[in-house]
Design an enzyme around this catalytic site. Structure first.
Site, PDB file in Angstrom:
ATOM      1  N   ARG A  42      -3.873   5.991  11.529  1.00 22.25           N
ATOM      2  CA  ARG A  42      -5.036   6.148  12.050  1.00 22.25           C
ATOM      3  C   ARG A  42      -6.185   6.203  12.478  1.00 22.25           C
ATOM      4  NH1 ARG A  42      -5.115   1.478   6.840  1.00 22.25           N
ATOM      5  NH2 ARG A  42      -4.904   3.076   5.045  1.00 22.25           N
ATOM      6  N   LYS A 207       5.164  -1.047  -7.062  1.00 22.97           N
ATOM      7  CA  LYS A 207       4.386  -1.892  -8.222  1.00 22.97           C
ATOM      8  C   LYS A 207       3.672  -0.859  -9.571  1.00 22.97           C
ATOM      9  CE  LYS A 207       2.749  -5.743  -8.060  1.00 22.97           C
ATOM     10  NZ  LYS A 207       0.847  -6.472  -7.682  1.00 22.97           N
ATOM     11  N   GLY A 357      -1.237   4.986   3.020  1.00 20.93           N
ATOM     12  CA  GLY A 357      -0.298   4.310   4.409  1.00 20.93           C
ATOM     13  C   GLY A 357       0.716   4.262   4.570  1.00 20.93           C
ATOM     14  N   GLY A 381      -5.159   3.111  -1.709  1.00 16.71           N
ATOM     15  CA  GLY A 381      -5.521   2.807  -2.997  1.00 16.71           C
ATOM     16  C   GLY A 381      -6.661   3.418  -3.098  1.00 16.71           C
TER      17      GLY A 381
HETATM   18  C1  3PG Z   1      -5.751  -0.036   3.171  1.00 13.64           C
HETATM   19  O1  3PG Z   1      -4.956  -0.051   4.290  1.00 13.64           O
HETATM   20  O2  3PG Z   1      -5.328   0.330   1.763  1.00 13.64           O
HETATM   21  C2  3PG Z   1      -6.640  -0.019   3.277  1.00 13.64           C
HETATM   22  O3  3PG Z   1      -7.146   0.077   4.958  1.00 13.64           O
HETATM   23  C3  3PG Z   1      -7.674  -1.062   3.053  1.00 13.64           C
HETATM   24  O4  3PG Z   1      -7.532  -1.996   3.635  1.00 13.64           O
HETATM   25  P1  3PG Z   1      -7.342  -3.169   1.859  1.00 13.64           P
HETATM   26  O5  3PG Z   1      -6.648  -2.824   0.765  1.00 13.64           O
HETATM   27  O6  3PG Z   1      -7.500  -3.879   2.699  1.00 13.64           O
HETATM   28  O7  3PG Z   1      -9.174  -3.313   1.283  1.00 13.64           O
HETATM   29 MG    MG Z   2      -4.637  -1.530   0.041  1.00 17.06          MG
END
Ligand code: 3PG
Ligand code: MG
Length: 400
Positions: A42, A207, A357, A381
């Protein structure tokens, strides 16, 4: 979606000597023991944007979240280590502010020379960043916006969050999409538009509940949906199979059964799995058919026949989206499934997108060649919510 203003538009106006506030997603995985960065993907992903701004002589003020601290400083979530790594990758020192909008941040930003880069401490050390209260978020956004004459959003991984730095700051400053955000949106819009067929999606991860919305949204669109990872056991249970002590979301079994019934045969589930005595790297394990999972063992990977079947489906594909590992790839004994699927994706004559990720980290952790994928998204997400067709607050804010 309407056209976004881009970094090139901002550069064309000239940024020399101007302060440019860049929201990045530097939320990298850290080793729990040592705190070292285990995957810097990232950080590397925002270098094109930062490099262009440095080159153009901007005073670059970078901000990001890291982990999920609870609105107050918490040393284990400091961005200090990230500042060091960012500096190494940029080949120039990064001036690190030890707070986000306090004295350190103010003086760090004020002292920046043209072409220099500052990184503010973790945005989530401030309750205003993630607050649901607009006034509270707005007050924090005012403080952040005071550090920039223009705003660049290059935090694709966070565009699905209605947070101050993502949603409220762009309402306060001239704003553009950075190179990473632009590329992510271009790629993902191909998948929601008119993907070349067959379009095959592989979903894994632990999940089902996290993936239900995207499965619903994808079913009418995809030609094949391959399901592995911890979430497959709830689907196997929905088919009437026993899953031993594997991950199971009991309250999702009926929903999964319903999805299977409506899927028109598009959903493919594992036919064999690797079962172990315990969730541990050295646990005794065997491969069994999915109708023979012993009651005292848990599934930690998909088996070789599943990899072969999934690979055959992938070899036909012209478009592939993959999110979520097939097993506990961090443990070598349970990595073969994820590796096999990743290799099948790279071999397919298809445009492939890796979302998330964990899957992106898996690609790098398994030593696979990143360039053999069409695109590796930095958003987990965020990419799923994009494919669900949801409005992403961070993108909507850039469009206004
Ligand atoms: C992630 O790793 O999915 C993003 O950096 C967003 O992080 P978060 O899910 O804690 O908002
Ligand atoms: Mg996340």
């Amino acid at each position: 979606m309407s056209a976004l203003r881009t970094l090139d538009d901002l550069l064309a106006e000239g940024v020399s000597g101007r302060r440019v506030l860049v929201r990045a997603d530097l939320n990298v995985p850290l080793d729990k023991q040592t705190g070292a960065i285990t995957d810097d993907g990232r950080i590397r992903a925002v270098l094109p944007t930062l490099g262009a701004l440095v080159e153009a002589g901007a005073k670059v003020v970078v901000c990001s979240h890291l982990g999920r601290p609870k609105g107050a400083p918490d040393p284990q979530f400091s961005l200090g280590t990230v500042a060091g790594r960012l500096g190494e990758l940029l080949g120039a020192p990064v001036h690190f502010a030890t707070d986000t909008v306090g004295d350190s941040a103010r003086s760090t930003v004020a002292d920046l020379a043209d072409g220099q880069v500052a990184l503010l401490e973790n945005l989530r050390f401030n309750a205003g960043e993630t607050s649901k209260n607009e006034a509270e978020r707005g007050a924090f956004a005012d403080q952040l916006a005071a550090f920039g004459d223009a705003y660049v959003d290059d935090a694709f991984g966070a565009v699905h969050r209605k947070h101050a730095s993502v949603f409220d700051v762009p309402a306060r400053l001239p704003h553009v999409a950075g190179r990473l955000v632009l590329r992510e949106v271009e790629v993902l819009s191909k998948l929601t538009g008119d993907p070349e067929r067959p379009y095959v999606v592989v979903l894994g991860g632990s999940k089902v509940s996290d993936k239900l919305a995207v499965i619903e949204a994808l079913l009418p669109t995809v030609d094949r949906l391959l399901i592995g990872g911890g979430m497959c056991f709830t689907f196997l249970k929905a088919q009437g199979l026993e899953v031993g002590t594997s991950l199971l979301e009991k309250d999702m079994v009926d929903t999964c059964r319903n999805l299977l019934e409506r899927s028109g045969g598009k959903i493919m589930l594992p036919v064999d799995v690797v079962v172990a005595d315990a969730f541990a790297p050295d646990a005794a394990h065997d491969t069994v058919r999915v109708d023979g999972i012993p009651s005292h063992r848990l599934g930690l990977d998909v088996g070789p026949e599943t990899v072969a079947g999934f690979s055959a489906a992938l070899s036909q594909a012209k478009t592939i989206f993959w999110n979520g590992p097939m097993g506990v790839f961090e443990m070598p004994a349970f990595a073969a499934g994820t590796r096999g699927i990743a290799e099948a994706i790279t071999k397919a004559d298809a445009f492939s997108v890796v979302g998330g990720g964990d899957s992106a980290a898996a690609v790098r952790a398994l030593g696979l060649d990143e360039s053999s994928f069409g695109h590796i998204s930095t958003g987990g997400g965020a990419s799923l919510e994009y494919l669900e067709g949801k409005t992403l607050p961070g993108i909507a804010a850039l469009e206004n």
